[in-house]
Design a protein around this motif. Structure first.
Motif, PDB file in Angstrom:
ATOM      1  N   VAL A  83     -20.324   6.569  -3.558  1.00 35.25           N
ATOM      2  CA  VAL A  83     -20.948   7.620  -4.105  1.00 35.25           C
ATOM      3  C   VAL A  83     -21.994   7.554  -5.042  1.00 35.25           C
ATOM      4  O   VAL A  83     -23.017   7.905  -4.807  1.00 35.25           O
ATOM      5  N   LEU A  84     -21.939   6.490  -5.876  1.00 39.24           N
ATOM      6  CA  LEU A  84     -23.026   6.054  -6.911  1.00 39.24           C
ATOM      7  C   LEU A  84     -24.118   5.457  -6.186  1.00 39.24           C
ATOM      8  O   LEU A  84     -25.281   5.604  -6.717  1.00 39.24           O
ATOM      9  N   LEU A  85     -24.193   4.729  -5.257  1.00 42.10           N
ATOM     10  CA  LEU A  85     -25.062   3.936  -4.525  1.00 42.10           C
ATOM     11  C   LEU A  85     -25.932   5.148  -3.543  1.00 42.10           C
ATOM     12  O   LEU A  85     -27.163   5.093  -3.676  1.00 42.10           O
ATOM     13  N   GLY A  86     -24.980   5.803  -3.101  1.00 46.74           N
ATOM     14  CA  GLY A  86     -25.788   7.125  -2.338  1.00 46.74           C
ATOM     15  C   GLY A  86     -26.495   7.918  -3.317  1.00 46.74           C
ATOM     16  O   GLY A  86     -27.897   8.460  -3.013  1.00 46.74           O
ATOM     17  N   GLY A  87     -25.975   8.163  -4.319  1.00 52.16           N
ATOM     18  CA  GLY A  87     -26.819   9.096  -5.767  1.00 52.16           C
ATOM     19  C   GLY A  87     -27.719   8.365  -6.002  1.00 52.16           C
ATOM     20  O   GLY A  87     -28.980   8.725  -6.292  1.00 52.16           O
ATOM     21  N   LYS A  88     -27.863   6.924  -5.886  1.00 49.04           N
ATOM     22  CA  LYS A  88     -29.057   6.095  -6.529  1.00 49.04           C
ATOM     23  C   LYS A  88     -29.967   6.224  -5.516  1.00 49.04           C
ATOM     24  O   LYS A  88     -31.239   6.749  -6.020  1.00 49.04           O
ATOM     25  N   TYR A  89     -30.019   6.273  -4.240  1.00 52.51           N
ATOM     26  CA  TYR A  89     -31.011   6.407  -3.275  1.00 52.51           C
ATOM     27  C   TYR A  89     -31.549   7.708  -3.262  1.00 52.51           C
ATOM     28  O   TYR A  89     -32.809   7.956  -3.005  1.00 52.51           O
ATOM     29  N   LEU A  90     -30.655   8.844  -3.499  1.00 53.96           N
ATOM     30  CA  LEU A  90     -31.523  10.206  -3.465  1.00 53.96           C
ATOM     31  C   LEU A  90     -32.041  10.364  -4.672  1.00 53.96           C
ATOM     32  O   LEU A  90     -33.368  10.944  -4.507  1.00 53.96           O
TER      33      LEU A  90
END
Length: 239
Positions: free
Chosen positions: A47-54
């Motif tokens: 979740v944190l990594l996906g949020g980073k990319y977004l």
């Protein structure tokens, strides 16, 4: 105010959360084996990594937008988190069920184009050939586009001007003054390019298009073209 580097910030938060969680396990507040802890925690990291990319995809300074990676990791992580809390049943092996995210990505990409100096159209045909037309940076996406630029008919500002064009099919013709420094960077699955008498043709993934004049790095007045299409037909002539 200094710009916060989202990648380092989220990585730091991840380590803090992981450390606190493992500490609670070690002092007996949370009873859980280490392997169970890892299985429980890795969806949160997704979740944190996906949020980073977004978040990075929303920043104008980031050239390579990882919309699909961000949406995919965030969705996968959230579903696994809900599974860990017994709200729904979802496993990592159910990954294949997320294929409809392709449509979500397409919609998000369309919405992201409504920004300053950006436009969107399924089919676009633009001609910049009139005398003294205004030269300024452009960031545009079209499913199919046909662009004709003639920079020999106008005044070019004493600065770096960036032309970013992307889409599915691009047919782009550019005429430049012979003494104007410029650079072209692009990518595509099918590319046919003729840049100042240099040909670059290829078919398939993993290829990139790159060309710049010898005097580019030493010049203030210069043009930069970033082109990202699945099918690209490009011609650049100097007169």
């Amino acid at each position: 105010m200094k710009q916060i580097q989202t990648g380092r910030f989220l990585a730091a938060i991840s380590f803090v959360a992981l450390g606190i969680f493992l500490l609670l396990i070690n002092i007996g507040i949370i009873s859980m084996e280490m392997t169970e802890a890892i299985v429980f925690l890795y969806p949160i990291l997704l979740v944190l990594l996906g949020g980073k990319y977004l978040v990075e995809a929303l920043l104008p300074s980031v050239r390579r937008k990882k919309w699909f990676t961000g949406i995919l990791l965030l969705t996968l992580g959230l579903l696994l988190v809900l599974d860990r809390f017994s709200i729904l049943s979802f496993s990592l092996w159910s990954f294949w069920k997320l294929w409809p995210l392709i449509f979500v990505l397409f919609g998000v990409k369309l919405l992201s184009k409504f920004r300053k100096n950006q436009g969107f159209s399924l089919v676009r045909s633009n001609s910049y050939k009139k005398p003294n037309w205004k030269v300024e940076s452009v960031n545009d996406w079209s499913f199919v586009c046909d662009y004709d630029f003639d920079f020999s008919t106008t005044l070019i500002p004493e600065e770096e001007t960036i032309i970013k064009l992307s889409g599915f099919v691009g047919d782009i013709n550019i005429i430049l003054p012979d003494d104007l420094p410029f650079k072209v960077e692009g990518s595509g699955h099918v590319v046919s390019a003729k840049i100042d008498k240099h040909n670059q043709d290829y078919v398939g993934r993993g290829h990139s298009l790159s060309y710049q004049t010898d005097d580019f790095d030493d010049s203030l007045q210069r043009l930069v073209f970033y082109l990202d299409f699945s099918v690209l037909d490009l011609r650049v002539d100097r007169i």
